[in-house]
Scaffold this active site. Sequence first.
Site, short mmCIF file in Angstrom:
data_model
loop_
_atom_site.label_atom_id
_atom_site.label_comp_id
_atom_site.label_asym_id
_atom_site.label_seq_id
_atom_site.Cartn_x
_atom_site.Cartn_y
_atom_site.Cartn_z
N LYS A 200 0.80 -1.22 0.07
CA LYS A 200 0.10 0.01 -0.06
C LYS A 200 0.95 1.17 -0.03
CE LYS A 200 -3.54 2.65 2.43
NZ LYS A 200 -4.50 2.34 3.65
N ARG A 210 -10.84 9.77 2.11
CA ARG A 210 -10.60 10.58 3.39
C ARG A 210 -11.67 11.48 3.65
NH1 ARG A 210 -3.85 11.08 2.99
NH2 ARG A 210 -3.62 8.89 2.99
N GLU A 239 7.41 -6.73 0.99
CA GLU A 239 6.38 -6.74 1.77
C GLU A 239 5.31 -7.89 1.70
OE1 GLU A 239 5.11 -4.92 4.33
OE2 GLU A 239 6.23 -2.94 4.19
N LYS A 254 -2.38 -1.42 -3.66
CA LYS A 254 -3.21 -0.27 -3.64
C LYS A 254 -2.22 1.20 -3.95
CE LYS A 254 -6.15 1.94 -0.32
NZ LYS A 254 -6.53 1.90 0.92
N SER A 280 -10.27 5.61 -4.57
CA SER A 280 -11.34 6.70 -4.54
C SER A 280 -10.78 7.74 -5.51
CB SER A 280 -11.43 7.31 -3.19
OG SER A 280 -10.26 7.86 -2.74
N TYR A 319 -15.44 1.14 -6.80
CA TYR A 319 -16.44 1.69 -6.47
C TYR A 319 -17.36 1.84 -7.69
CZ TYR A 319 -13.69 3.70 -2.62
OH TYR A 319 -12.72 3.36 -1.49
#
Length: 330
Positions: A200, A210, A239, A254, A280, A319
């Site tokens: 991320k 946010r 990671e 992400k 987003s 979304y």
Amino acid sequence: MIAGSFPSSRPRRNRQSSWSRDMMRENHLSVKDLIWPLFVQEGNNTASKITSMPGVSRLTIDLVVEHAAKAKELGIPAIALFPNTPDELKSEDGYEGVNPENLVCRTVRAIKAQVPDIGIICDVALDPYTTHGQDGIVKNGYVDNDLTLEALINQAHIQVNAGCDIIAPSDMMDGRVGAIRRTLEMREFHNVQIMAYAAKYASAFYGPFRDAVGSGGLLKGDKKSYQMDPANGDEALREVALDITEGADSVMVKPGLPYLDIVRDVRANFNIPVYAYQVSGEYAMIEAAAAAGAGDRDALVLETLMSFKRAGCSGVLTYHAAHAAKLLHG
Ligand code: PBG
């Protein structure tokens, strides 16, 4: 690889008709690839528009349940829940995040009672609950890793107790997947999955999110001491390796589109399901382009989602999930 030469090789032969393109297609997008993130707020029968994400609203629990039922009907396998915590419940240490009666837990229980057969993904991170908007507990101006782990373990525990199927740690603390996995095993939640936000990035594409969870205005500084540097690729593989060793069942990259190279590298190096989060800001970008007449919305949605499949994703958090599902159903 063998490359032909013109005119014995004419790549356009395979593209000449719709049936042939159908036959030659290398990747396929299905509603089963889609995961739908939903924003939850307190109250009843109210959808509040999110200005920076035209077409997306925060929903009260009753409406989230309706959306879950709609997702189920469309064939979407899972939804991901994000709470908009009332300001008066936010605190320095994000204590509301470990309250078994918090908004997310009540939402999970309501969905499980009314739409039992859909996967529920819950984020693990403190940012929806802290007065400073950071994902962890701040000590001397620094997000303290090991202190935060204690809170994350408890947050994961109350969420699975409420019925959450997949825990998705998005906090980027070191060791959190292992800490959560040990806790889940100890408390006999052997079958709860962990979808780790493994790679991320500290990205500029999270702004509208946010706004949606109400942490944007509160955030002081940035998240660069825990989220990854956009310049790094090898580090993403380290990671991912760590998260797999610690007990992740799937991993996530992400944001999505700007990081498809990372998806491809993870796919090439590990044999575990890889998801991407079309975040987003990416959603807002597509909507802005469509509104400006710079591109056809439906085509932009389907093309970007297909690109995730081509890069090697097992699925995409988007979304646009419900819209894309309708398009895929024709
Ligand atoms: C919380 C979290 C964020 C997103 C998902 N979980 C925001 C952040 O890390 O600041 C972003 C999702 C999006 O932008 O759509 N840790």
